[in-house]
Enzyme design. Sequence first.
Site, PDB file in Angstrom:
ATOM      1  N   ASP A  40       3.289  -0.739 -10.021  1.00 21.97           N
ATOM      2  CA  ASP A  40       4.557  -1.170  -9.439  1.00 21.97           C
ATOM      3  C   ASP A  40       4.620  -2.697  -9.437  1.00 21.97           C
ATOM      4  OD1 ASP A  40       7.033  -0.376  -8.383  1.00 21.97           O
ATOM      5  OD2 ASP A  40       6.370  -0.679  -6.319  1.00 21.97           O
ATOM      6  N   GLY A  52       0.771  -1.231   0.000  1.00 23.70           N
ATOM      7  CA  GLY A  52       0.000   0.000   0.000  1.00 23.70           C
ATOM      8  C   GLY A  52       0.802   1.280   0.000  1.00 23.70           C
ATOM      9  N   LYS A 112       6.481   0.284 -13.618  1.00 24.39           N
ATOM     10  CA  LYS A 112       7.801  -0.312 -13.386  1.00 24.39           C
ATOM     11  C   LYS A 112       8.121  -1.261 -14.531  1.00 24.39           C
ATOM     12  CE  LYS A 112       8.450  -2.979  -9.688  1.00 24.39           C
ATOM     13  NZ  LYS A 112       8.814  -3.102  -8.247  1.00 24.39           N
ATOM     14  N   ASP A 169      -4.144  -5.915  -6.197  1.00 32.64           N
ATOM     15  CA  ASP A 169      -2.946  -6.736  -6.023  1.00 32.64           C
ATOM     16  C   ASP A 169      -3.383  -8.177  -5.806  1.00 32.64           C
ATOM     17  OD1 ASP A 169       0.222  -5.931  -5.223  1.00 32.64           O
ATOM     18  OD2 ASP A 169      -0.412  -7.948  -4.691  1.00 32.64           O
ATOM     19  N   ASP A 211      -5.441 -12.031  -9.020  1.00 33.16           N
ATOM     20  CA  ASP A 211      -4.341 -12.141  -9.977  1.00 33.16           C
ATOM     21  C   ASP A 211      -4.692 -11.346 -11.237  1.00 33.16           C
ATOM     22  OD1 ASP A 211      -2.421 -12.918 -11.833  1.00 33.16           O
ATOM     23  OD2 ASP A 211      -2.423 -15.014 -11.189  1.00 33.16           O
ATOM     24  N   TRP A 264       2.320   2.985  -2.456  1.00 32.12           N
ATOM     25  CA  TRP A 264       1.925   3.938  -3.503  1.00 32.12           C
ATOM     26  C   TRP A 264       0.499   4.431  -3.277  1.00 32.12           C
ATOM     27  CZ3 TRP A 264       3.834   3.202  -9.190  1.00 32.12           C
ATOM     28  CH2 TRP A 264       5.236   3.262  -9.207  1.00 32.12           C
TER      29      TRP A 264
END
Length: 208
Positions: free
Chosen positions: A122, A61, A162, A81, A97, A63
């Site tokens: 990320d 958490g 990312k 997530d 997922d 970000w």
Amino acid sequence: MVQRSKSSANWLREHFNDPFVKQAQKDGYRSRASYKLLEIQEKDRLIRPGMSVIDLGAAPGGWSQVTSRLIGGQGRLIASDILEMDSIADVTFIQGDFTHDEVLQRILEAVGDSHVDLVISDMAPNMSGTPAVDIPRAMFLCELALDLATRVLKPGGDFLIKIFQGEGFDVYLKDVRSKFDKVQMRKPSSSRDRSREQYLLGRGFKGA
């Protein structure tokens, strides 16, 4: 007693000696990753009050904490997530997922008929330490994130992700450049030197 591997012991030593880990504990952030986003925010002013944002790979958490504070009460944040994430006020969290269509559909349903201003990611796969395995897995997640971004971003919206240098990077970069007015790379100082990770920033989505 279980014997720790040398690499595990080295990681623990690096982790607990990491100034950004210590700073995160002091500042109340859930992870050192918060400082990566804060550094990019300082340079690029991505996040503004009242924005609608999607945060992929959000747990634990870090970000989402930063983003929620910056967008304020008039903003909207949808986080997702595969791992659990402790709740953050006014943040819609979708666990699952992201490679599964069902999770994508839940995110799209949360967005609804409106569009968002920013997609941040990320996400990273579980790393095996073998680039020939890890890089394709990472690039697959990047491709899925870009696909979502092209579905939900407003024209003029932004995309931060990312990414790892390696096979498939150049093709992906070309694809992002075709969809955004301006594309830049960022390597925050809080990103560990030995890490291959960078952040790709697309500004000004051209529209679906």
